[in-house]
Design a protein around this motif. Structure first.
Motif, PDB file in Angstrom:
ATOM      1  N   GLN A 111       0.694  -1.307  -0.073  1.00 27.83           N
ATOM      2  CA  GLN A 111      -0.026  -0.025   0.022  1.00 27.83           C
ATOM      3  C   GLN A 111       0.850   1.506   0.020  1.00 27.83           C
ATOM      4  OE1 GLN A 111      -2.086  -0.949   3.584  1.00 27.83           O
ATOM      5  NE2 GLN A 111      -4.035  -1.195   2.443  1.00 27.83           N
ATOM      6  N   LEU A 112       1.886   1.184   0.813  1.00 23.93           N
ATOM      7  CA  LEU A 112       2.808   2.374   0.818  1.00 23.93           C
ATOM      8  C   LEU A 112       3.357   2.701  -0.488  1.00 23.93           C
ATOM      9  CD1 LEU A 112       4.379   4.396   2.648  1.00 23.93           C
ATOM     10  CD2 LEU A 112       5.980   2.529   2.911  1.00 23.93           C
ATOM     11  N   GLY A 113       3.907   1.617  -1.131  1.00 24.56           N
ATOM     12  CA  GLY A 113       4.606   1.463  -2.302  1.00 24.56           C
ATOM     13  C   GLY A 113       3.424   2.185  -3.427  1.00 24.56           C
ATOM     14  N   ARG A 114       2.486   1.471  -3.454  1.00 25.37           N
ATOM     15  CA  ARG A 114       1.441   2.179  -4.682  1.00 25.37           C
ATOM     16  C   ARG A 114       1.121   3.640  -4.344  1.00 25.37           C
ATOM     17  NH1 ARG A 114      -0.651  -2.840  -4.391  1.00 25.37           N
ATOM     18  NH2 ARG A 114      -2.089  -2.741  -2.472  1.00 25.37           N
ATOM     19  N   ALA A 115       0.852   4.155  -3.003  1.00 26.47           N
ATOM     20  CA  ALA A 115       0.710   5.420  -2.572  1.00 26.47           C
ATOM     21  C   ALA A 115       1.844   6.285  -3.129  1.00 26.47           C
ATOM     22  CB  ALA A 115       0.498   5.579  -1.271  1.00 26.47           C
ATOM     23  N   THR A 116       2.989   5.814  -2.838  1.00 30.71           N
ATOM     24  CA  THR A 116       4.181   6.655  -3.235  1.00 30.71           C
ATOM     25  C   THR A 116       4.398   6.822  -4.844  1.00 30.71           C
ATOM     26  OG1 THR A 116       5.378   5.864  -1.475  1.00 30.71           O
ATOM     27  CG2 THR A 116       6.637   6.905  -2.576  1.00 30.71           C
ATOM     28  N   TRP A 117       4.081   5.773  -5.545  1.00 25.71           N
ATOM     29  CA  TRP A 117       4.293   5.990  -6.861  1.00 25.71           C
ATOM     30  C   TRP A 117       3.115   6.786  -7.383  1.00 25.71           C
ATOM     31  CZ3 TRP A 117       8.587   5.208  -8.611  1.00 25.71           C
ATOM     32  CH2 TRP A 117       9.509   3.913  -8.406  1.00 25.71           C
ATOM     33  N   ILE A 118       1.864   6.653  -6.912  1.00 31.70           N
ATOM     34  CA  ILE A 118       0.815   7.624  -7.320  1.00 31.70           C
ATOM     35  C   ILE A 118       1.136   9.117  -6.992  1.00 31.70           C
ATOM     36  CG2 ILE A 118      -1.575   8.271  -6.883  1.00 31.70           C
ATOM     37  CD1 ILE A 118      -2.390   5.578  -6.372  1.00 31.70           C
ATOM     38  N   PHE A 119       1.904   9.147  -5.906  1.00 32.22           N
ATOM     39  CA  PHE A 119       2.407  10.549  -5.618  1.00 32.22           C
ATOM     40  C   PHE A 119       3.425  11.094  -6.649  1.00 32.22           C
ATOM     41  CE2 PHE A 119       6.131  12.867  -3.573  1.00 32.22           C
ATOM     42  CZ  PHE A 119       5.486  14.209  -3.828  1.00 32.22           C
ATOM     43  N   LEU A 120       4.599  10.146  -7.027  1.00 32.75           N
ATOM     44  CA  LEU A 120       5.671  10.505  -7.963  1.00 32.75           C
ATOM     45  C   LEU A 120       5.030  10.588  -9.440  1.00 32.75           C
ATOM     46  CD1 LEU A 120       8.452   8.124  -6.119  1.00 32.75           C
ATOM     47  CD2 LEU A 120       8.229  10.831  -5.972  1.00 32.75           C
ATOM     48  N   HIS A 121       4.149   9.656  -9.747  1.00 31.20           N
ATOM     49  CA  HIS A 121       3.732  10.008 -10.941  1.00 31.20           C
ATOM     50  C   HIS A 121       2.963  11.208 -11.351  1.00 31.20           C
ATOM     51  CE1 HIS A 121       5.835   6.265 -12.707  1.00 31.20           C
ATOM     52  NE2 HIS A 121       5.469   5.681 -11.544  1.00 31.20           N
ATOM     53  N   SER A 122       2.210  11.396 -10.322  1.00 29.67           N
ATOM     54  CA  SER A 122       1.224  12.523 -10.476  1.00 29.67           C
ATOM     55  C   SER A 122       2.228  13.835 -10.501  1.00 29.67           C
ATOM     56  CB  SER A 122       0.433  12.661  -9.152  1.00 29.67           C
ATOM     57  OG  SER A 122      -0.496  11.622  -9.366  1.00 29.67           O
ATOM     58  N   LEU A 123       3.389  13.787  -9.628  1.00 28.24           N
ATOM     59  CA  LEU A 123       4.260  14.955  -9.515  1.00 28.24           C
ATOM     60  C   LEU A 123       4.805  14.999 -11.233  1.00 28.24           C
ATOM     61  CD1 LEU A 123       6.330  17.124  -8.341  1.00 28.24           C
ATOM     62  CD2 LEU A 123       7.331  15.012  -7.338  1.00 28.24           C
ATOM     63  N   ALA A 124       5.210  14.009 -11.525  1.00 25.82           N
ATOM     64  CA  ALA A 124       5.766  13.978 -13.031  1.00 25.82           C
ATOM     65  C   ALA A 124       4.993  14.644 -13.908  1.00 25.82           C
ATOM     66  CB  ALA A 124       6.411  12.552 -13.163  1.00 25.82           C
ATOM     67  N   ALA A 125       3.558  14.060 -13.978  1.00 24.61           N
ATOM     68  CA  ALA A 125       2.916  14.476 -14.905  1.00 24.61           C
ATOM     69  C   ALA A 125       2.461  16.053 -14.789  1.00 24.61           C
ATOM     70  CB  ALA A 125       1.362  13.973 -14.711  1.00 24.61           C
TER      71      ALA A 125
END
Ligand code: FAD
Length: 195
Positions: free
Chosen positions: A82-96
């Motif tokens: 869950q932590l991994g998914r949430a962090t990737w969501i944050f990072l990919h949203s930031l990249a977008a």
């Protein structure tokens, strides 16, 4: 006096109908996380606004079964997944949201963020591994495309080490479209200033 003759009763009935309709829509909306047939919110809103990443393919067609919202436990400690998914969501949203022409400060911030993540990510093995990943793949954040492609690549390095499928990076914009925000509310701070 019948219902049709009593204007107050008619008013109450109309009010009740509107209230029921609002409740139905609200409950559909709140059901979203557990509804595998529902479209992700961002996909709906972005697809309905062609100015966000147009032309945009049917995003749902690009989603893998693993992309569908997983039934998360509502209580108990957060899992590594869950932590991994949430962090990737944050990072990919930031990249977008990362600007086409980032300021010097934004480039510095994003590099620092990755460095901090590799030191403070609350999973020691993951953090240690990510330090190595960063050493072998220094952050590239000269533009939005460069940063989102770099992030996709390092996410794939992590995926590979975990035996997960490799994500096709040419689809990263379709998967992680820009956030749907009113009045540039999701723009990164200082995006209009070149240093
Ligand atoms: P995730 O990998 O969490 O991905 C979420 C969604 O992103 C996917 O459903 C897919 O739609 C999309 N996606 C997948 N790959 C890409 C890509 N390359 N580019 C763009 N979008 C993509 N777990 C460990 O067990 N060991 C570790 O060492 C470890 N290191 C990690 C390091 C970091 C920095 C982070 C953020 C997480 C780490 N994790 C680690 C967690 C792990 O990466 C996953 O997040 C977790 O296992 C859940 O995986 P998932 O299958 O739900 O998809």
């Amino acid at each position: 006096m019948s219902t049709s003759e009593n204007p107050l009763q008619l008013l109450f009935q109309t009010f009740e109908k509107i209230s029921n309709s609002i409740q139905t829509h609200l409950s559909q909306f709140l059901k979203f996380p557990n509804n595998p047939h529902a479209e992700p919110l961002f996909a709906i809103s972005a697809a309905s606004k062609p100015n966000h990443l147009a032309p945009r393919p049917a995003v749902s067609a690009l989603l893998q079964p693993t992309d569908l919202p997983k039934k998360e436990k509502s209580t108990g400690p957060v899992t590594k997944e869950q932590l991994g998914r949430a962090t990737w969501i944050f990072l990919h949203s930031l990249a977008a949201q990362y600007p086409e022409k980032p300021t010097r400060q934004q480039k510095k911030d994003v590099k620092e963020l990755m460095g901090i993540l590799s030191r403070m990510y609350p999973c020691k093995d993951c953090a240690d591994h990510f330090k190595e990943v960063l050493r072998a793949n220094p952050v590239q954040a000269g533009s939005q495309a460069e940063f989102s492609q770099w992030l996709c690549h390092v996410h794939n390095v992590v995926n590979r080490s975990l035996g997960k499928p490799i994500f096709p990076c040419e689809r990263v914009d379709a998967r992680w479209g820009k956030l749907d925000c009113e009045q540039h509310n999701c723009d990164l701070q200082g995006s209009d200033k070149l240093w």
